[in-house]
Scaffold this motif. Structure first.
Motif, PDB file in Angstrom:
ATOM      1  N   PHE A 150     -21.419  13.652  19.456  1.00 26.09           N
ATOM      2  CA  PHE A 150     -20.239  12.829  19.196  1.00 26.09           C
ATOM      3  C   PHE A 150     -20.375  12.071  17.868  1.00 26.09           C
ATOM      4  CE2 PHE A 150     -17.963   8.793  19.577  1.00 26.09           C
ATOM      5  CZ  PHE A 150     -16.679   9.250  19.825  1.00 26.09           C
ATOM      6  N   ASP A 151     -21.533  11.453  17.649  1.00 26.38           N
ATOM      7  CA  ASP A 151     -21.745  10.697  16.411  1.00 26.38           C
ATOM      8  C   ASP A 151     -21.770  11.610  15.192  1.00 26.38           C
ATOM      9  OD1 ASP A 151     -21.798   8.269  17.734  1.00 26.38           O
ATOM     10  OD2 ASP A 151     -23.988   8.222  17.879  1.00 26.38           O
ATOM     11  N   MET A 207      -3.139  16.966  16.582  1.00 26.93           N
ATOM     12  CA  MET A 207      -4.542  16.747  16.863  1.00 26.93           C
ATOM     13  C   MET A 207      -5.353  17.066  15.602  1.00 26.93           C
ATOM     14  SD  MET A 207      -6.757  18.521  19.821  1.00 26.93           S
ATOM     15  CE  MET A 207      -8.351  17.933  20.213  1.00 26.93           C
ATOM     16  N   LYS A 208      -6.222  16.168  15.222  1.00 21.41           N
ATOM     17  CA  LYS A 208      -7.045  16.357  14.041  1.00 21.41           C
ATOM     18  C   LYS A 208      -8.414  16.895  14.460  1.00 21.41           C
ATOM     19  CE  LYS A 208      -8.951  13.970  10.133  1.00 21.41           C
ATOM     20  NZ  LYS A 208     -10.156  13.200  10.166  1.00 21.41           N
ATOM     21  N   TYR A 209      -8.818  17.997  13.848  1.00 20.68           N
ATOM     22  CA  TYR A 209     -10.113  18.581  14.153  1.00 20.68           C
ATOM     23  C   TYR A 209     -11.160  18.071  13.174  1.00 20.68           C
ATOM     24  CZ  TYR A 209      -7.609  21.734  17.209  1.00 20.68           C
ATOM     25  OH  TYR A 209      -6.824  22.233  18.211  1.00 20.68           O
ATOM     26  N   PRO A 210     -12.393  17.910  13.643  1.00 22.37           N
ATOM     27  CA  PRO A 210     -13.447  17.434  12.737  1.00 22.37           C
ATOM     28  C   PRO A 210     -13.824  18.505  11.714  1.00 22.37           C
ATOM     29  CG  PRO A 210     -14.373  17.994  14.874  1.00 22.37           C
ATOM     30  CD  PRO A 210     -12.873  18.120  15.007  1.00 22.37           C
ATOM     31  N   ASN A 211     -14.230  18.048  10.555  1.00 23.06           N
ATOM     32  CA  ASN A 211     -14.698  18.928   9.492  1.00 23.06           C
ATOM     33  C   ASN A 211     -16.225  18.919   9.544  1.00 23.06           C
ATOM     34  OD1 ASN A 211     -15.675  19.873   6.974  1.00 23.06           O
ATOM     35  ND2 ASN A 211     -13.726  19.395   6.006  1.00 23.06           N
ATOM     36  N   ILE A 212     -16.802  19.966  10.091  1.00 18.63           N
ATOM     37  CA  ILE A 212     -18.256  20.008  10.303  1.00 18.63           C
ATOM     38  C   ILE A 212     -19.006  20.035   8.978  1.00 18.63           C
ATOM     39  CG2 ILE A 212     -20.156  21.267  11.378  1.00 18.63           C
ATOM     40  CD1 ILE A 212     -18.148  19.790  13.295  1.00 18.63           C
ATOM     41  N   ILE A 258     -22.448  14.408   4.828  1.00 18.23           N
ATOM     42  CA  ILE A 258     -22.680  12.980   5.025  1.00 18.23           C
ATOM     43  C   ILE A 258     -24.036  12.733   5.673  1.00 18.23           C
ATOM     44  CG2 ILE A 258     -21.880  10.935   6.274  1.00 18.23           C
ATOM     45  CD1 ILE A 258     -18.997  12.018   5.818  1.00 18.23           C
ATOM     46  N   ALA A 259     -24.374  13.522   6.696  1.00 15.28           N
ATOM     47  CA  ALA A 259     -25.673  13.360   7.364  1.00 15.28           C
ATOM     48  C   ALA A 259     -26.816  13.624   6.394  1.00 15.28           C
ATOM     49  CB  ALA A 259     -25.766  14.287   8.574  1.00 15.28           C
ATOM     50  N   GLN A 260     -26.659  14.607   5.525  1.00 14.12           N
ATOM     51  CA  GLN A 260     -27.684  14.875   4.515  1.00 14.12           C
ATOM     52  C   GLN A 260     -27.847  13.677   3.584  1.00 14.12           C
ATOM     53  OE1 GLN A 260     -26.139  19.002   3.315  1.00 14.12           O
ATOM     54  NE2 GLN A 260     -28.296  19.055   2.730  1.00 14.12           N
ATOM     55  N   ALA A 261     -26.746  13.102   3.157  1.00 15.23           N
ATOM     56  CA  ALA A 261     -26.802  11.960   2.246  1.00 15.23           C
ATOM     57  C   ALA A 261     -27.453  10.756   2.917  1.00 15.23           C
ATOM     58  CB  ALA A 261     -25.400  11.606   1.758  1.00 15.23           C
ATOM     59  N   ILE A 262     -27.074  10.482   4.156  1.00 13.87           N
ATOM     60  CA  ILE A 262     -27.631   9.344   4.889  1.00 13.87           C
ATOM     61  C   ILE A 262     -29.139   9.498   5.066  1.00 13.87           C
ATOM     62  CG2 ILE A 262     -27.717   8.237   7.162  1.00 13.87           C
ATOM     63  CD1 ILE A 262     -24.677   8.830   7.377  1.00 13.87           C
ATOM     64  N   ASN A 263     -29.581  10.721   5.354  1.00 12.29           N
ATOM     65  CA  ASN A 263     -30.988  10.975   5.661  1.00 12.29           C
ATOM     66  C   ASN A 263     -31.781  11.512   4.477  1.00 12.29           C
ATOM     67  OD1 ASN A 263     -31.171  10.531   8.714  1.00 12.29           O
ATOM     68  ND2 ASN A 263     -29.330  11.777   8.488  1.00 12.29           N
ATOM     69  N   ASP A 264     -31.160  11.586   3.308  1.00 11.17           N
ATOM     70  CA  ASP A 264     -31.804  12.099   2.097  1.00 11.17           C
ATOM     71  C   ASP A 264     -32.442  13.473   2.347  1.00 11.17           C
ATOM     72  OD1 ASP A 264     -32.480  12.010  -0.611  1.00 11.17           O
ATOM     73  OD2 ASP A 264     -34.449  11.145  -0.190  1.00 11.17           O
ATOM     74  N   VAL A 265     -31.646  14.376   2.914  1.00 11.88           N
ATOM     75  CA  VAL A 265     -32.094  15.738   3.213  1.00 11.88           C
ATOM     76  C   VAL A 265     -31.456  16.688   2.202  1.00 11.88           C
ATOM     77  CG1 VAL A 265     -32.017  17.608   4.907  1.00 11.88           C
ATOM     78  CG2 VAL A 265     -32.392  15.262   5.668  1.00 11.88           C
ATOM     79  N   PHE A 270     -27.431  20.919  14.499  1.00 14.12           N
ATOM     80  CA  PHE A 270     -27.399  19.994  13.362  1.00 14.12           C
ATOM     81  C   PHE A 270     -27.520  18.550  13.838  1.00 14.12           C
ATOM     82  CE2 PHE A 270     -25.049  23.509  11.148  1.00 14.12           C
ATOM     83  CZ  PHE A 270     -26.033  23.762  10.214  1.00 14.12           C
ATOM     84  N   ALA A 271     -26.787  18.212  14.873  1.00 14.95           N
ATOM     85  CA  ALA A 271     -26.858  16.851  15.416  1.00 14.95           C
ATOM     86  C   ALA A 271     -28.280  16.517  15.843  1.00 14.95           C
ATOM     87  CB  ALA A 271     -25.892  16.701  16.593  1.00 14.95           C
TER      88      ALA A 271
END
Length: 71
Positions: free
Chosen positions: A61-62, A1-6, A12-19, A52-53
């Motif tokens: 989930f996203d 089982m692969k766990y997500p890397n928070i 990635i979310a910072q980069a997408i949202n320029d934060v 954070f989400a």
């Protein structure tokens, strides 16, 4: 089982949202150094991941799914 890397999801979310780290630090009431720690951390409490989400306007989930993106 692969766990997500928070930490990766945060980066990635910072980069997408320029934060910037300073923006995130201000929102969560911490120093920018703490944001760097979060970005390098693979896991954290679910309530914090949900915060954070919410901040990035994403479902849990996203947000967690961002860590599956190729970088």
């Amino acid at each position: 089982m692969k766990y997500p890397n928070i930490g990766k999801s945060i980066r990635i979310a910072q980069a997408i949202n320029d934060v910037k780290n300073t923006d995130l630090a201000e929102k969560f009431g911490v120093r920018p150094q703490q944001v760097v720690r979060w970005r390098n951390n693979e896991d954290m409490p679910i309530h914090q991941v949900q915060d954070f989400a919410n901040y990035f306007g994403m479902s849990l989930f996203d947000f967690v799914g961002l860590s599956d993106a190729k970088s």
